[in-house]
Enzyme design. Structure first.
Site, PDB file in Angstrom:
ATOM      1  N   SER A  23     -22.452  17.710  -8.724  1.00 26.22           N
ATOM      2  CA  SER A  23     -21.345  18.896  -8.718  1.00 26.22           C
ATOM      3  C   SER A  23     -20.565  18.171 -10.163  1.00 26.22           C
ATOM      4  O   SER A  23     -20.046  19.245 -10.934  1.00 26.22           O
ATOM      5  CB  SER A  23     -20.050  18.263  -7.574  1.00 26.22           C
ATOM      6  N   ARG A  27     -20.001  20.872 -13.567  1.00 22.52           N
ATOM      7  CA  ARG A  27     -18.770  21.198 -14.192  1.00 22.52           C
ATOM      8  C   ARG A  27     -18.687  20.663 -15.573  1.00 22.52           C
ATOM      9  O   ARG A  27     -17.742  21.394 -16.566  1.00 22.52           O
ATOM     10  CB  ARG A  27     -17.686  20.259 -13.353  1.00 22.52           C
ATOM     11  N   GLY A  95     -25.683  27.139  -5.059  1.00 25.32           N
ATOM     12  CA  GLY A  95     -24.522  27.896  -4.608  1.00 25.32           C
ATOM     13  C   GLY A  95     -23.481  27.554  -5.710  1.00 25.32           C
ATOM     14  O   GLY A  95     -22.492  28.343  -5.961  1.00 25.32           O
ATOM     15  N   ARG A 123     -26.964  33.772   0.595  1.00 28.97           N
ATOM     16  CA  ARG A 123     -25.890  32.995   0.822  1.00 28.97           C
ATOM     17  C   ARG A 123     -24.507  33.873   0.636  1.00 28.97           C
ATOM     18  O   ARG A 123     -24.552  34.733  -0.054  1.00 28.97           O
ATOM     19  CB  ARG A 123     -25.727  31.633   0.144  1.00 28.97           C
ATOM     20  N   SER A 168     -13.523  24.646   1.070  1.00 24.90           N
ATOM     21  CA  SER A 168     -14.652  24.812   0.163  1.00 24.90           C
ATOM     22  C   SER A 168     -14.092  24.622  -1.221  1.00 24.90           C
ATOM     23  O   SER A 168     -13.192  25.296  -2.178  1.00 24.90           O
ATOM     24  CB  SER A 168     -15.267  26.270   0.177  1.00 24.90           C
ATOM     25  N   GLN A 170     -15.938  24.975  -3.918  1.00 26.48           N
ATOM     26  CA  GLN A 170     -16.682  25.897  -4.616  1.00 26.48           C
ATOM     27  C   GLN A 170     -15.650  27.030  -5.022  1.00 26.48           C
ATOM     28  O   GLN A 170     -15.503  27.546  -5.972  1.00 26.48           O
ATOM     29  CB  GLN A 170     -18.113  26.295  -4.042  1.00 26.48           C
ATOM     30  N   ASP A 316     -22.512  17.478   2.565  1.00 28.06           N
ATOM     31  CA  ASP A 316     -23.650  17.437   2.018  1.00 28.06           C
ATOM     32  C   ASP A 316     -24.702  16.322   2.611  1.00 28.06           C
ATOM     33  O   ASP A 316     -25.901  16.247   2.584  1.00 28.06           O
ATOM     34  CB  ASP A 316     -23.759  17.420   0.684  1.00 28.06           C
ATOM     35  N   LYS A 343     -25.471  26.361   4.159  1.00 27.78           N
ATOM     36  CA  LYS A 343     -25.855  25.720   2.879  1.00 27.78           C
ATOM     37  C   LYS A 343     -27.354  26.341   2.567  1.00 27.78           C
ATOM     38  O   LYS A 343     -27.780  27.353   2.986  1.00 27.78           O
ATOM     39  CB  LYS A 343     -25.986  23.988   3.551  1.00 27.78           C
TER      40      LYS A 343
END
Ligand code: S3P
Length: 434
Positions: A23, A27, A95, A123, A168, A170, A316, A343
């Site tokens: 993650s 970023r 994703g 997804r 979420s 995301q 996760d 997922k």
């Protein structure tokens, strides 16, 4: 390297450092590319997912140098410096990459298309495209709300107050990123805490983010200032080793420099509830994120009812937690986790099928699972359905199996954990890839 074969038994010991946080690595590329100046990223995860993000920014004219293992130098172009890519941007299996990029691309002057692999192509994407549309973005999906996505450039964005229906990170991140190009103030309120790496990193790049309980807000029209990012080891990758060392008697393992952001540590809390012996040592800060060494020793685990508030904080890690539950005494119950169904695979069904193939009794629920702990696994054949975390979770099951386990369709382990087989072998797992 499509099939893993794990011989039964063994333990995990020594010191290991798992690869960088996925993650945070995504970023770091995004904010580094959009910042003014040069950003050096160390500990970057060179997995296929984050490399897809890196290549997408290269395709939009950002010079990104790979200096050495995990060492990346990004020549940021500023918030208005991206150029139209010559071809659709391929986000592979990721994703996170696709959803966060929706937020970035919604603010650009040019059109783009986002595509992905077979798993990503089924997804759900409306969870990002619909709130972005309320800000003024124009993004089309397939009829079923899946990729490919077409992002129309040049649409002016307006700061908006969003109340998320799904917990979420995301979606939250996509909206905050779009807010960089919006007029006025963009706020996102989440129904439960989710990982806050975007908010932390924006602040690290000098961009003000106001946080008030479940809400994060920012004003559009600012500037990101290049800043070094030291990416800690990924707790989601460490989770397989936390479980492996917990279930294999005689294990004592130290996991080094692991990110322990409190929005990510649900796996430690859940395993401790089950009786795991995990110590958090030498807590320190690296690049705005808390990190520590984790020491784990084998222990007798017991089944638990997993508190629902921990679900988004361990989202996760459930494939690994299910393996721990199968080794525990008594029943483990998970509810409130319907997100697992969307997922990289349907992680409830695919894990249930795999557990059953190894002799574990479980009942699938719409939003979770009940697992009857048995203390060991039979040998058998597992189909990971191309899901990296399912493959690695069942690899750890070998430590408590009576016979060899063969896991198929493992190539995607490289999306999040390049070198998994080699590292797991150095710790003591008897695994081979062919
Ligand atoms: C991620 C958020 C989570 C997580 C994913 C990474 C992120 O997804 O499952 O692996 O980096 O923001 P959701 O936001 O869909 O829960």
């Amino acid at each position: 390297m499509n099939t893993f074969t794990v011989q039964p038994g063994g333990d995990l010991s020594g010191h290991v450092r798992v690869p960088g946080d996925k993650s945070i690595s995504h970023r770091a590329i995004m904010l580094g590319a959009l910042a003014a100046g040069e950003t050096r990223v160390t500990g970057f995860l060179e997995g296929a997912d984050c490399l897809a993000t890196l290549e997408a920014f290269r395709a939009m004219g950002v010079e990104i140098e790979r200096m050495g293992p995990g060492d990346v130098r990004i020549h940021g172009v500023g918030l208005r410096g991206l150029r139209a890519p010559a071809a659709p941007l391929d986000m592979g299996n990721s994703g996170t990459a696709m959803r966060l990029m929706c937020g970035v691309l919604a603010g650009q002057a040019f059109d783009t298309e986002l595509v992905g692999d077979r798993s990503l192509s089924v997804r759900p994407m409306r969870r990002v495209t619909e709130p972005l549309a309320r800000m003024g973005a124009r993004i089309s999906t397939s009829e079923t709300g899946t990729p490919p996505l077409r992002v129309q450039g040049g649409a002016p964005l307006h700061g908006t107050d969003h109340e998320l229906q799904v917990a979420s990170a995301q979606v939250k991140s996509a909206l905050l990123l779009a807010g960089l190009w919006a007029d006025g103030r963009t706020c996102v309120t989440e129904p439960a805490p989710t990982r806050d790496h975007t908010e932390r990193m924006l602040a690290g790049f000098g961009y003000g983010v106001e946080r008030d309980g479940p809400q994060a807000c920012l004003e559009g029209g600012g500037e990101l200032i290049a800043s070094p990012v030291d990416v800690p080891a990924d707790i989601s990758s460490a989770a397989f080793f936390l479980v492996g060392a917990s279930i294999a008697s005689g294990s004592r393992l130290r996991l080094q420099h692991v990110g322990i952001n409190p929005t990510r540590t649900g796996v430690i809390d859940i395993l401790r509830l089950m009786g795991a012996r995990i110590e958090v040592l030498d807590t320190r800060e690296a690049g705005g994120e808390p990190v520590a060494d984790l020491e784990v020793e084998a222990s007798e685990l017991k089944g638990v009812v997993i508190p629902e508030e921990l679900v988004p904080l361990a989202i996760d890690e459930f494939p690994a937690i299910f393996v721990a539950a199968a080794c525990a005494s008594g029943e483990t119950v998970l509810t409130g986790a319907e997100e697992l169904r969307v997922k990289e695979s349907d992680r409830i069904q695919v894990m249930a099928d795999g557990l059953a193939a190894l002799g574990i009794e479980c009942t699938v629920l719409p939003d979770g699972i009940r697992i009857q702990g048995r203390g060991h696994f039979d040998g058998g054949e597992i189909d990971s359905h191309g899901d990296h975390r399912i493959a690695m979770a069942f690899a750890m099951a070998g430590l408590r199996a009576r016979d060899p386990i063969r896991i198929h369709d493992c190539a995607n382990v490289a999306t999040s954990f390049p070198g998994f087989v080699e590292l797991a072998r150095t710790a003591g797992l008897q695994v081979e890839a062919a």
